[in-house]
Structures are given as C-alpha cells and as structure tokens.
Enzyme design. Structure first.
Site, PDB file in Angstrom:
ATOM      1  N   ASN A   1     -14.321  20.994   7.054  1.00 17.13           N
ATOM      2  CA  ASN A   1     -13.890  22.299   6.551  1.00 17.13           C
ATOM      3  C   ASN A   1     -14.574  23.434   7.300  1.00 17.13           C
ATOM      4  OD1 ASN A   1     -12.497  20.770   4.749  1.00 17.13           O
ATOM      5  ND2 ASN A   1     -13.910  21.096   3.043  1.00 17.13           N
TER       6      ASN A   1
ATOM      7  N   HIS B   1     -15.463  20.937  12.746  1.00 14.58           N
ATOM      8  CA  HIS B   1     -14.320  21.729  13.232  1.00 14.58           C
ATOM      9  C   HIS B   1     -14.608  23.233  13.263  1.00 14.58           C
ATOM     10  CE1 HIS B   1     -11.408  18.219  12.083  1.00 14.58           C
ATOM     11  NE2 HIS B   1     -11.992  18.030  13.244  1.00 14.58           N
TER      12      HIS B   1
ATOM     13  N   CYS C   1     -16.690  33.637  22.171  1.00 20.43           N
ATOM     14  CA  CYS C   1     -16.079  34.334  23.308  1.00 20.43           C
ATOM     15  C   CYS C   1     -15.288  33.327  24.137  1.00 20.43           C
ATOM     16  CB  CYS C   1     -17.162  34.993  24.166  1.00 20.43           C
ATOM     17  SG  CYS C   1     -16.450  35.758  25.631  1.00 20.43           S
TER      18      CYS C   1
ATOM     19  N   CYS D   1     -16.223  40.479  23.212  1.00 23.28           N
ATOM     20  CA  CYS D   1     -17.581  39.931  23.249  1.00 23.28           C
ATOM     21  C   CYS D   1     -18.574  41.048  23.584  1.00 23.28           C
ATOM     22  CB  CYS D   1     -17.632  38.836  24.316  1.00 23.28           C
ATOM     23  SG  CYS D   1     -19.287  38.198  24.606  1.00 23.28           S
TER      24      CYS D   1
ATOM     25  N   ASN E   1     -10.585  10.455  -3.560  1.00 23.01           N
ATOM     26  CA  ASN E   1      -9.353  11.195  -3.254  1.00 23.01           C
ATOM     27  C   ASN E   1      -8.470  11.177  -4.503  1.00 23.01           C
ATOM     28  OD1 ASN E   1      -6.774  12.070  -1.934  1.00 23.01           O
ATOM     29  ND2 ASN E   1      -7.981  11.763  -0.079  1.00 23.01           N
TER      30      ASN E   1
ATOM     31  N   GLU F   1      -5.389  10.551  -4.328  1.00 28.04           N
ATOM     32  CA  GLU F   1      -4.360   9.524  -4.129  1.00 28.04           C
ATOM     33  C   GLU F   1      -4.793   8.599  -2.991  1.00 28.04           C
ATOM     34  OE1 GLU F   1      -1.021  12.034  -3.271  1.00 28.04           O
ATOM     35  OE2 GLU F   1      -1.562  12.190  -1.157  1.00 28.04           O
TER      36      GLU F   1
ATOM     37  N   ALA G   1     -12.033  15.379  -7.082  1.00 25.12           N
ATOM     38  CA  ALA G   1     -13.435  15.268  -6.649  1.00 25.12           C
ATOM     39  C   ALA G   1     -14.383  16.010  -7.593  1.00 25.12           C
ATOM     40  CB  ALA G   1     -13.577  15.803  -5.226  1.00 25.12           C
TER      41      ALA G   1
HETATM   42  C1  BJW Z   1      -8.244  15.809  -3.025  1.00 21.76           C
HETATM   43  C2  BJW Z   1      -8.151  16.825  -3.941  1.00 21.76           C
HETATM   44  C3  BJW Z   1      -9.110  16.834  -4.937  1.00 21.76           C
HETATM   45  C4  BJW Z   1      -6.571  17.142  -2.614  1.00 21.76           C
HETATM   46  N1  BJW Z   1     -10.036  15.894  -4.961  1.00 21.76           N
HETATM   47  N2  BJW Z   1      -9.171  14.881  -3.060  1.00 21.76           N
HETATM   48  C5  BJW Z   1      -2.977  10.150  18.542  1.00 21.76           C
HETATM   49  C6  BJW Z   1      -3.860   9.164  18.092  1.00 21.76           C
HETATM   50  C7  BJW Z   1      -5.197   9.440  17.851  1.00 21.76           C
HETATM   51  C8  BJW Z   1      -5.699  10.715  18.055  1.00 21.76           C
HETATM   52  C9  BJW Z   1      -4.841  11.686  18.504  1.00 21.76           C
HETATM   53  C10 BJW Z   1      -3.506  11.401  18.755  1.00 21.76           C
HETATM   54  N3  BJW Z   1      -2.895  12.524  19.194  1.00 21.76           N
HETATM   55  C11 BJW Z   1      -3.822  13.511  19.214  1.00 21.76           C
HETATM   56  C12 BJW Z   1      -5.012  13.013  18.807  1.00 21.76           C
HETATM   57  C13 BJW Z   1      -6.291  13.748  18.656  1.00 21.76           C
HETATM   58  C14 BJW Z   1      -6.235  14.742  17.523  1.00 21.76           C
HETATM   59  C15 BJW Z   1      -5.765  14.030  16.246  1.00 21.76           C
HETATM   60  O1  BJW Z   1      -6.535  13.365  15.576  1.00 21.76           O
HETATM   61  N4  BJW Z   1      -4.513  14.195  15.880  1.00 21.76           N
HETATM   62  C16 BJW Z   1      -3.984  13.496  14.698  1.00 21.76           C
HETATM   63  C17 BJW Z   1      -3.217  14.475  13.839  1.00 21.76           C
HETATM   64  C18 BJW Z   1      -3.209  12.312  15.165  1.00 21.76           C
HETATM   65  N5  BJW Z   1      -7.578  15.216  17.348  1.00 21.76           N
HETATM   66  C19 BJW Z   1      -8.050  16.228  18.064  1.00 21.76           C
HETATM   67  O2  BJW Z   1      -7.353  16.814  18.875  1.00 21.76           O
HETATM   68  C20 BJW Z   1      -9.506  16.556  17.870  1.00 21.76           C
HETATM   69  N6  BJW Z   1     -10.155  16.579  19.122  1.00 21.76           N
HETATM   70  C21 BJW Z   1     -10.309  15.461  19.844  1.00 21.76           C
HETATM   71  O3  BJW Z   1      -9.961  14.367  19.459  1.00 21.76           O
HETATM   72  O4  BJW Z   1     -10.921  15.691  21.046  1.00 21.76           O
HETATM   73  C22 BJW Z   1     -11.135  14.572  21.886  1.00 21.76           C
HETATM   74  C23 BJW Z   1     -12.573  14.192  21.830  1.00 21.76           C
HETATM   75  C24 BJW Z   1     -13.027  13.340  20.850  1.00 21.76           C
HETATM   76  C25 BJW Z   1     -14.348  12.970  20.840  1.00 21.76           C
HETATM   77  C26 BJW Z   1     -15.166  13.445  21.824  1.00 21.76           C
HETATM   78  C27 BJW Z   1     -14.711  14.339  22.793  1.00 21.76           C
HETATM   79  C28 BJW Z   1     -13.391  14.709  22.796  1.00 21.76           C
HETATM   80  C29 BJW Z   1      -9.660  17.956  17.267  1.00 21.76           C
HETATM   81  C30 BJW Z   1      -9.121  18.005  15.889  1.00 21.76           C
HETATM   82  C31 BJW Z   1      -9.123  19.439  15.387  1.00 21.76           C
HETATM   83  C32 BJW Z   1      -8.574  19.530  13.963  1.00 21.76           C
HETATM   84  N7  BJW Z   1      -8.451  20.863  13.615  1.00 21.76           N
HETATM   85  C33 BJW Z   1      -7.930  21.202  12.293  1.00 21.76           C
HETATM   86  C34 BJW Z   1      -7.618  22.722  12.239  1.00 21.76           C
HETATM   87  C35 BJW Z   1      -8.766  23.567  12.594  1.00 21.76           C
HETATM   88  C36 BJW Z   1      -9.622  23.895  11.408  1.00 21.76           C
HETATM   89  C37 BJW Z   1      -8.987  24.905  10.506  1.00 21.76           C
HETATM   90  O5  BJW Z   1      -8.188  25.725  10.945  1.00 21.76           O
HETATM   91  O6  BJW Z   1      -9.343  24.864   9.308  1.00 21.76           O
HETATM   92  O7  BJW Z   1      -8.880  20.813  11.284  1.00 21.76           O
HETATM   93  S1  BJW Z   1      -6.472  20.315  11.835  1.00 21.76           S
HETATM   94  C38 BJW Z   1      -6.859  20.159  10.144  1.00 21.76           C
HETATM   95  O8  BJW Z   1      -6.974  18.746   9.825  1.00 21.76           O
HETATM   96  C39 BJW Z   1      -8.265  20.771   9.983  1.00 21.76           C
HETATM   97  C40 BJW Z   1      -8.921  19.751   9.102  1.00 21.76           C
HETATM   98  O9  BJW Z   1     -10.341  19.840   9.218  1.00 21.76           O
HETATM   99  C41 BJW Z   1      -8.342  18.450   9.592  1.00 21.76           C
HETATM  100  C42 BJW Z   1      -8.452  17.339   8.594  1.00 21.76           C
HETATM  101  O10 BJW Z   1      -7.697  17.580   7.469  1.00 21.76           O
HETATM  102  P1  BJW Z   1      -8.230  17.148   6.036  1.00 21.76           P
HETATM  103  O11 BJW Z   1      -9.486  17.849   5.736  1.00 21.76           O
HETATM  104  O12 BJW Z   1      -8.256  15.688   5.942  1.00 21.76           O
HETATM  105  O13 BJW Z   1      -7.108  17.803   5.084  1.00 21.76           O
HETATM  106  P2  BJW Z   1      -5.689  17.191   4.617  1.00 21.76           P
HETATM  107  O14 BJW Z   1      -4.890  18.301   4.090  1.00 21.76           O
HETATM  108  O15 BJW Z   1      -5.095  16.368   5.682  1.00 21.76           O
HETATM  109  O16 BJW Z   1      -6.091  16.192   3.441  1.00 21.76           O
HETATM  110  C43 BJW Z   1      -6.640  16.644   2.212  1.00 21.76           C
HETATM  111  C44 BJW Z   1      -6.887  15.423   1.370  1.00 21.76           C
HETATM  112  O17 BJW Z   1      -7.513  15.846   0.157  1.00 21.76           O
HETATM  113  C45 BJW Z   1      -5.590  14.688   0.947  1.00 21.76           C
HETATM  114  O18 BJW Z   1      -5.755  13.297   1.204  1.00 21.76           O
HETATM  115  C46 BJW Z   1      -5.476  14.964  -0.556  1.00 21.76           C
HETATM  116  O19 BJW Z   1      -4.904  13.881  -1.271  1.00 21.76           O
HETATM  117  C47 BJW Z   1      -6.919  15.166  -0.924  1.00 21.76           C
HETATM  118  N8  BJW Z   1      -7.151  16.006  -2.089  1.00 21.76           N
HETATM  119  N9  BJW Z   1      -7.020  17.635  -3.585  1.00 21.76           N
HETATM  120  C48 BJW Z   1      -9.996  14.911  -3.973  1.00 21.76           C
HETATM  121  N10 BJW Z   1      -9.065  17.796  -5.899  1.00 21.76           N
END
Ligand code: BJW
Length: 230
Positions: free
Chosen positions: A88, A105, A113, A132, A196, A198, A214
């Site tokens: 987050n 993230h 910058c 910047c 989670n 679900e 949670a």
């Molecule tokens: C509850 C609840 C309650 C609700 N109680 N639970 C193909 C295969 C594998 C990888 C890739 C691929 N194609 C591309 C990639 C890489 C890509 C990736 O993973 N893509 C996938 C979508 C396939 N990843 C990247 O590009 C990352 N970089 C990378 O891999 O670089 C290479 C590298 C790696 C290692 C070393 C060096 C280089 C970067 C990822 C950047 C993600 N950015 C975001 C947006 C920016 C942040 C922002 O604006 O806020 O980050 S995307 C978005 O998703 C955000 C989040 O942090 C992230 C994760 O989402 P999260 O937190 O899981 O949210 P939701 O909505 O998905 O889920 C919420 C959950 O809560 C649900 O399950 C609900 O059920 C639950 N919930 N209420 C408990 N009350």
C-alpha cells in the site's frame, strides 16, 4: 520469534480506501495499468497526476482501522521482531503507530524527480509545473508502477529467509514480486497464513487461510498469539 507480514489494499479497505481489483477494477473508465505505468504517465501525465492527487486528498479523510493497529500491537511485544512489508502507498500503518515499514510500491506522500531521482516528502497536488528543487526536473509520484523495480528487495528477501511465520493480509496475491513471497516462505518451511474476505489465487499456496474482514480476524489472531507468547 520473527514475523514477516505482507499487507495489501484489503487491510485499508475498511478505512474507506478502494481496493484495486474490487468492483470493476476501473478508475473513471481507465484500467490500473493505464494510470500506474511509465507508459501511461508518458502518454497522459495530467491523467496520472490527477489519479494520484485524488488519492492523496482522499488519504487525508481516512483513518487506520483495528487491523492496522493489531500489527502495531505485535511490534510492541518483547522478543517479537516484525518485518512489515506493505504494497500500500497510504500511510495508515504509520498512523496506527507501526514502525520500520517497507513500502514496496512507494508512498503517496512522497514525490520523486523523473530526472535526478531525488525522493522528497510531498503532501500536496503534483502537476506539470511541480519541479525538482535541485535540478528542475519533472516531479512524479514516488510510486512503483508496472514494469518498474519494486523497492527494498534485498531487505525483504533477507527477512523472508529469517522468518518464523508469514502472514499475508488483504492482498489478491497476483502482483509480482510480492505474489512470490508465499512460495519463497513455503520453500523455507515457514508456516504461512492468509487473511482475506474470500479465497484468492494464492489461497492454495498457504498453509492456513482465515476468511473474514481483517479488522475482525487479525485482532483475534493477535490475541491468540499474545496468549501463547506470554
Ligand atoms: C480484504 C478486505 C478486508 C478486501 N479484509 N481482505 C506476467 C507474469 C508474472 C509477472 C508479470 C507478468 N506480466 C507482468 C508482470 C510483472 C508485474 C505483475 O505482477 N503483473 C501482474 C498483474 C501479472 N509486476 C510488476 O511490473 C512489478 N515490477 C516488477 O516485477 O519488476 C521486475 C523486477 C522484479 C524484481 C526485481 C527487479 C525487477 C511492479 C508492480 C507495481 C504494482 N503497482 C500497483 C500500483 C501502484 C501503487 C498504487 O498506485 O497504489 O500496486 S498495481 C496495484 O496492485 C498496487 C497494489 O499494491 C498491487 C497489489 O494489489 P493488492 O494490494 O493485492 O490489491 P487487490 O485489489 O488486488 O486485492 C485486495 C484484496 O483484499 C482482495 O483479495 C480482497 O478480497 C481483499 N479484501 N477487503 C481482508 N476487509
């Protein structure tokens, strides 16, 4: 005892911050990839800055919930070390009193910058004219977008290797590299628990899954953990 805790959007959902993949997963008709990628920023900088300006403004209106506070309780126990890794970009863990938070993230209240990569605190709106202070380059949100390298990788892997329990809270477990932490933990025979509302794609990878909000399930788990530890 070393706890490795990974949090995602679900932990802040009950504070009033929308998750990414809930509802139809769109923001004003745009996919998350359109507003959270370097390509999106290059094509539509004003759209991307507005997305983050709105989220920064929204953050001022919300507060931490009992799930954030239970993690702080864990950090206060003698003999318990907690590595808190959050996907987050909000500051609700900080405001709940947690410390040593690894924002994998990035953070909404920081800007970076685009030219010299200086990172600075920034709580106000960003736009094309926000520059910047050092090199006058364009400031962007300090956020890890798709295709960019997530932060604190080395520290996180070291902590994972040394963990005794892995907790994953409120994340869909589909965004890498955070999605791979559970597998790394299991390879090291570390018990893993998912919290989670679900089942997710990651549920089969976890040793235990605790279903429910949670804000209810985590405080109960922490109570039980404290009882065992005392
Ligand atoms: C509850 C609840 C309650 C609700 N109680 N639970 C193909 C295969 C594998 C990888 C890739 C691929 N194609 C591309 C990639 C890489 C890509 C990736 O993973 N893509 C996938 C979508 C396939 N990843 C990247 O590009 C990352 N970089 C990378 O891999 O670089 C290479 C590298 C790696 C290692 C070393 C060096 C280089 C970067 C990822 C950047 C993600 N950015 C975001 C947006 C920016 C942040 C922002 O604006 O806020 O980050 S995307 C978005 O998703 C955000 C989040 O942090 C992230 C994760 O989402 P999260 O937190 O899981 O949210 P939701 O909505 O998905 O889920 C919420 C959950 O809560 C649900 O399950 C609900 O059920 C639950 N919930 N209420 C408990 N009350």
């Amino acid at each position: 005892m070393h706890l490795f805790i990974l949090t995602g959007a679900g932990i802040s959902a009950e504070s009033g911050i929308s998750t990414f993949r809930g509802q139809n997963g769109l923001w004003e008709g745009h996919s998350i990839e359109e507003v959270a990628s370097p390509e999106g920023f290059q094509k539509h900088p004003e759209l991307v800055q507005r997305f983050y300006n709105l989220r920064r403004a929204q953050l001022k209106e919300v507060n931490p919930n009992p799930a954030h506070r239970s993690i702080t309780r864990l950090q206060e126990i003698d003999g318990v070390e907690v590595t808190l890794v959050t996907q987050n970009v909000d500051d609700l863990h900080e405001r709940a009193g947690s410390r040593n938070i690894l924002h994998v993230h990035g953070e909404l209240y920081k800007a970076r910058c685009s030219d010299c990569e200086k990172i600075m605190p920034h709580r106000e709106d960003l736009n094309e004219t926000t520059r910047c202070p050092d090199c006058h380059g364009q400031l962007r949100p300090h956020i890890c977008w798709f295709g960019e390298s997530p932060f604190h990788r080395a520290k996180i892997y070291t902590a994972l290797m040394n963990a005794d329990i892995f907790l994953s809270i409120g994340t869909s477990g589909i965004v890498f590299p955070a999605a791979s932490y559970v597998q790394i933990a299991r390879q090291g025979d570390i018990p893993t628990i998912e919290f989670n509302i679900e089942a997710t794609e990651a549920t089969p990878l976890h040793e235990q899954a605790i279903l429910g909000k949670a804000s209810k399930t985590l405080p109960r788990w922490v109570d039980d953990f404290l009882a065992v530890m005392s």
